[in-house]
Design an enzyme around this catalytic site. Structure first.
Site, PDB file in Angstrom:
ATOM      1  NE  ARG A  92      67.668 -87.242  43.014  1.00 58.15           N
ATOM      2  CZ  ARG A  92      68.600 -88.003  43.569  1.00 58.15           C
ATOM      3  NH1 ARG A  92      69.372 -88.753  42.822  1.00 58.15           N
ATOM      4  NH2 ARG A  92      68.759 -88.025  44.874  1.00 58.15           N
TER       5      ARG A  92
ATOM      6  NE  ARG B 167      65.759 -90.773  45.282  1.00 56.24           N
ATOM      7  CZ  ARG B 167      66.417 -91.316  46.270  1.00 56.24           C
ATOM      8  NH1 ARG B 167      67.546 -91.911  46.051  1.00 56.24           N
ATOM      9  NH2 ARG B 167      65.993 -91.260  47.485  1.00 56.24           N
TER      10      ARG B 167
ATOM     11  CG  ASP C  34      69.838 -92.183  43.328  1.00 58.44           C
ATOM     12  OD1 ASP C  34      70.598 -91.201  43.227  1.00 58.44           O
ATOM     13  OD2 ASP C  34      69.948 -93.029  44.223  1.00 58.44           O
TER      14      ASP C  34
ATOM     15  CG  ASP D  92      73.547 -94.345  44.225  1.00 59.32           C
ATOM     16  OD1 ASP D  92      73.689 -93.111  44.171  1.00 59.32           O
ATOM     17  OD2 ASP D  92      72.696 -94.907  44.938  1.00 59.32           O
TER      18      ASP D  92
END
Length: 159
Positions: free
Chosen positions: A82, A91, A94, A96
């Site tokens: 990344r 990307r 990711d 989260d």
């Protein structure tokens, strides 16, 4: 042990393979993955002139506190190549933190629940698949209710 819901996604390279690698690394480094949503293909959010994303939500039981978990997840992102070059840009991966138990916290590095969760169909749809009745600790509504009210109209389709 904390129960957390993570959103994983990416739009560079072999998207499905990247999700699988992230799942393996999360299971090894962050905690036990106890549920997984289907994979969803979603239009790019925030910056539209890029390829579609694949996204998936994982429920993870972790012994790591939120800040330590964040560092672990950032390390996985880095290990997977990344590069943070532009906000909302393309990307490889990711990761989260959407929710962590019923925790509400905000620091310079981390906000839980994710502050834009209720505005993002690409996060709510897979989350609702595995946690429909979970209550958002700030908005006091179920994930299903938030999905129904979500103002985001970008396409999100289950693969």
């Amino acid at each position: 042990m904390g129960r957390t819901y993570l959103l994983i996604g990416g739009n560079i390279g072999n998207r499905l393979q990247n999700l699988q690698r992230a799942i393996t690394l999360i299971g090894t480094k962050a905690g036990e993955i106890t549920r997984q949503s289907a994979v969803y293909e979603t239009e790019a959010w925030g910056k539209h002139d890029q390829p579609a994303f694949l996204n998936q939500v994982l429920r993870v039981i972790t012994s790591q506190q939120p800040q330590a978990l964040l560092q672990t997840l950032l390390g996985i992102e880095q290990e997977m190549g990344r590069a943070r070059q532009e906000k909302y840009g393309p990307r490889t991966i990711d990761i989260d933190i959407l929710l962590y138990d019923d925790l509400v916290m905000k620091t310079d590095e981390l906000a839980i629940p994710h502050p834009q969760l209720h505005l993002r169909r690409f996060a709510l749809a897979p989350l609702a698949e595995i946690a429909a009745s979970v209550i958002h600790p700030v908005l006091k509504k179920s994930i299903d209710e938030l999905l129904l009210e979500c103002p985001d109209k970008l396409a999100v389709k289950k693969l």
